[in-house]
Design a protein around this motif. Structure first.
Motif, PDB file in Angstrom:
ATOM      1  N   TRP A 127       0.819  -1.218   0.000  1.00 58.26           N
ATOM      2  CA  TRP A 127       0.000   0.000   0.000  1.00 58.26           C
ATOM      3  C   TRP A 127       0.853   1.268   0.000  1.00 58.26           C
ATOM      4  CZ3 TRP A 127       0.697   2.899   4.459  1.00 58.26           C
ATOM      5  CH2 TRP A 127       1.314   2.234   5.520  1.00 58.26           C
ATOM      6  N   VAL A 128       2.070   1.180   0.573  1.00 66.19           N
ATOM      7  CA  VAL A 128       2.960   2.352   0.561  1.00 66.19           C
ATOM      8  C   VAL A 128       3.389   2.660  -0.870  1.00 66.19           C
ATOM      9  CG1 VAL A 128       5.085   3.338   1.462  1.00 66.19           C
ATOM     10  CG2 VAL A 128       3.744   1.774   2.878  1.00 66.19           C
ATOM     11  N   HIS A 129       3.771   1.623  -1.598  1.00 66.39           N
ATOM     12  CA  HIS A 129       4.176   1.822  -2.989  1.00 66.39           C
ATOM     13  C   HIS A 129       3.011   2.343  -3.828  1.00 66.39           C
ATOM     14  CE1 HIS A 129       8.110  -0.036  -2.460  1.00 66.39           C
ATOM     15  NE2 HIS A 129       7.531  -1.003  -1.773  1.00 66.39           N
ATOM     16  N   ARG A 180       3.905   4.182  -7.079  1.00 69.67           N
ATOM     17  CA  ARG A 180       4.927   3.268  -7.607  1.00 69.67           C
ATOM     18  C   ARG A 180       4.264   1.900  -7.792  1.00 69.67           C
ATOM     19  NH1 ARG A 180       8.529   6.003  -3.747  1.00 69.67           N
ATOM     20  NH2 ARG A 180       8.329   4.265  -2.297  1.00 69.67           N
ATOM     21  N   SER A 181       3.234   1.888  -8.626  1.00 72.90           N
ATOM     22  CA  SER A 181       2.468   0.659  -8.817  1.00 72.90           C
ATOM     23  C   SER A 181       3.302  -0.470  -9.411  1.00 72.90           C
ATOM     24  CB  SER A 181       1.263   0.936  -9.728  1.00 72.90           C
ATOM     25  OG  SER A 181       0.412   1.890  -9.142  1.00 72.90           O
ATOM     26  N   ARG A 182       4.382  -0.108 -10.113  1.00 73.15           N
ATOM     27  CA  ARG A 182       5.230  -1.141 -10.709  1.00 73.15           C
ATOM     28  C   ARG A 182       5.829  -2.029  -9.632  1.00 73.15           C
ATOM     29  NH1 ARG A 182       9.598   1.073 -14.777  1.00 73.15           N
ATOM     30  NH2 ARG A 182       7.634   1.745 -15.712  1.00 73.15           N
ATOM     31  N   ARG A 218      15.603   0.650  -0.053  1.00 66.19           N
ATOM     32  CA  ARG A 218      16.492   1.080  -1.128  1.00 66.19           C
ATOM     33  C   ARG A 218      16.232   2.526  -1.533  1.00 66.19           C
ATOM     34  NH1 ARG A 218      18.944  -2.544  -4.716  1.00 66.19           N
ATOM     35  NH2 ARG A 218      19.495  -0.601  -5.822  1.00 66.19           N
ATOM     36  N   ARG A 219      15.011   2.990  -1.323  1.00 69.69           N
ATOM     37  CA  ARG A 219      14.668   4.374  -1.657  1.00 69.69           C
ATOM     38  C   ARG A 219      14.872   5.314  -0.478  1.00 69.69           C
ATOM     39  NH1 ARG A 219      12.002   4.718  -6.542  1.00 69.69           N
ATOM     40  NH2 ARG A 219      11.335   6.832  -6.036  1.00 69.69           N
ATOM     41  N   SER A 265      -3.992   8.550  -7.824  1.00 67.64           N
ATOM     42  CA  SER A 265      -4.065   9.554  -8.886  1.00 67.64           C
ATOM     43  C   SER A 265      -5.278  10.457  -8.697  1.00 67.64           C
ATOM     44  CB  SER A 265      -4.138   8.861 -10.250  1.00 67.64           C
ATOM     45  OG  SER A 265      -2.976   8.094 -10.484  1.00 67.64           O
ATOM     46  N   LEU A 266      -6.421   9.880  -8.343  1.00 70.55           N
ATOM     47  CA  LEU A 266      -7.606  10.697  -8.077  1.00 70.55           C
ATOM     48  C   LEU A 266      -7.395  11.607  -6.876  1.00 70.55           C
ATOM     49  CD1 LEU A 266     -10.537   8.140  -8.601  1.00 70.55           C
ATOM     50  CD2 LEU A 266     -10.179  10.246  -9.894  1.00 70.55           C
TER      51      LEU A 266
END
Length: 372
Positions: free
Chosen positions: A35-37, A42-44, A95-96, A173-174
């Motif tokens: 859920w964080v991604h 960062r859906s990928r 990593r981010r 996005s919304l």
């Protein structure tokens, strides 16, 4: 942990062991940071971690499950897959540069609780809708009816989960777009047209080829699953068209409206199951689900309109609708073909018809784009 104890100490085996192992999977799901991604768009990463986890689970199932005596290995495989996904999600966050200390911060948690309460209750009621027909079937029609119905629902659930993944990717996005702005409304209506273009042909083709698909995947002994499958598959476009306005409501912070939609639908579903299952068995349960999802969709759009989201113009669905009807005509004419040929034929005809009607655009070196 409580469920593990109940499963190992109180329930008959191997049922209790299966429940205990499945309960351990809750830790992997709860510890997963997918859920964080998704929240950071960062859906990928969210997709890749889920795919790798489920691939591991599927590989273990193929390698380890050989018969009924291996039933406990099924939740074990799922536990391994969910654990791998959780580890990957956390690794990619680190990593981010995300620091992930384990602590309870009341100042962060407290404002979320009112909104979370509505969503949690809505999820519980949604599970009740999903499971009520199985329970009523078991009590009123016997275990065999549950088996046929479960086979039918298994095929439908695969596509429903894809729809849920799409909706979750739509939510951030919304949320980022200005409330009530043109971009938000444009995204909303584009999403409505896109999910219809995806769900409509699946429901049409699936209902037309229901008996062949069930026979191919489950064998002739499951022929009685074909009728509920032909009905249940219409839940796919209904759920897709429902989830877009629900995501719009959540983007506006209207989680209580989401709960209201689910609560009304849960009550209706119980009444429909009581009325339809005793007389129509699996077909009655399937119709109860379809009617329930229709009402949920209508309620979701009603509340979304109250927030300023207009109904999507009917013309946005015309190209996909026409392409789907053309697909049905071709499949009916070729109905004597084997199902392994009919399914790709239907998909190819739908895409070509949609392209001919201007609903999809192909460009060299690019992913095909929907223009419905």
């Amino acid at each position: 942990l409580a469920t593990v104890a109940v499963g190992l100490l109180l329930l008959p085996q191997p049922d209790g062991a299966v429940l205990a192992i499945a309960a351990l999977g809750l830790a992997a799901v709860g510890g997963g940071a997918r859920w964080v991604h998704i929240g950071f768009d960062r859906s990928r990463y969210a997709a890749l971690g889920t795919i790798l986890g489920q691939t591991l689970a599927a590989g273990l199932l193929i390698a380890l499950v050989r018969g009924p005596g291996d039933v406990a290995r099924v939740p074990t495989a799922q536990l391994a897959g969910d654990s791998l996904a959780a580890i990957l999600f956390m690794y990619w966050l680190s990593r981010r540069g995300a620091r992930l200390p384990v602590r309870i911060d009341p100042a962060v948690i407290r404002p979320l609780l009112p909104r979370a309460r509505s969503l949690v209750l809505s999820a519980i009621l949604g599970l009740m809708i999903y499971n009520a027909d199985f329970i009523f079937l078991r009590v009123l029609s016997g275990a065999r009816a549950v088996g046929y119905y479960n086979a039918a629902y298994t095929l439908v659930t695969f596509f429903l989960n894809i729809g849920i993944a799409y909706s979750l990717s739509l939510l951030p996005s919304l949320t980022r777009l200005t409330a009530g702005g043109d971009e938000q409304h444009r995204l909303y209506h584009n999403a409505m047209a896109h999910v219809f273009a995806a769900g409509w042909p699946i429901a049409l083709g699936g209902s037309l080829l229901a008996s062949q698909i069930v026979g191919l995947l489950f064998g002739g002994g499951y022929a009685r699953a074909a009728v509920p499958f032909a009905i249940l598959i219409w839940c796919i476009p209904l759920n897709l068209l429902r989830d877009v306005p629900l995501m719009a409501l959540m983007a506006r912070g209207r989680e209580h409206r989401v709960l209201q939609v689910t609560a009304w639908a849960a009550g209706l579903n119980l009444v429909l199951n009581i009325l339809l299952i005793p007389r129509y068995a699996t077909a009655g349960a399937a119709w109860a689900s379809v009617i329930t999802e229709t009402i949920r969709m209508i309620l979701a759009h009603t509340y979304a309109r109250a927030e300023g989201y207009r109904l999507t113009a009917v013309g946005r669905f015309a190209r996909a609708g026409g392409a789907g009807l053309g697909m049905v005509l071709v499949l009916w004419l070729a109905r004597a073909w084997p199902v392994l040929a009919l399914v790709p034929l239907g998909g190819m005809v739908y895409v070509l018809a949609l392209w001919g009607l201007g609903g999809i655009r192909f460009r060299r070196g690019q992913i095909p784009a929907l223009t419905v």
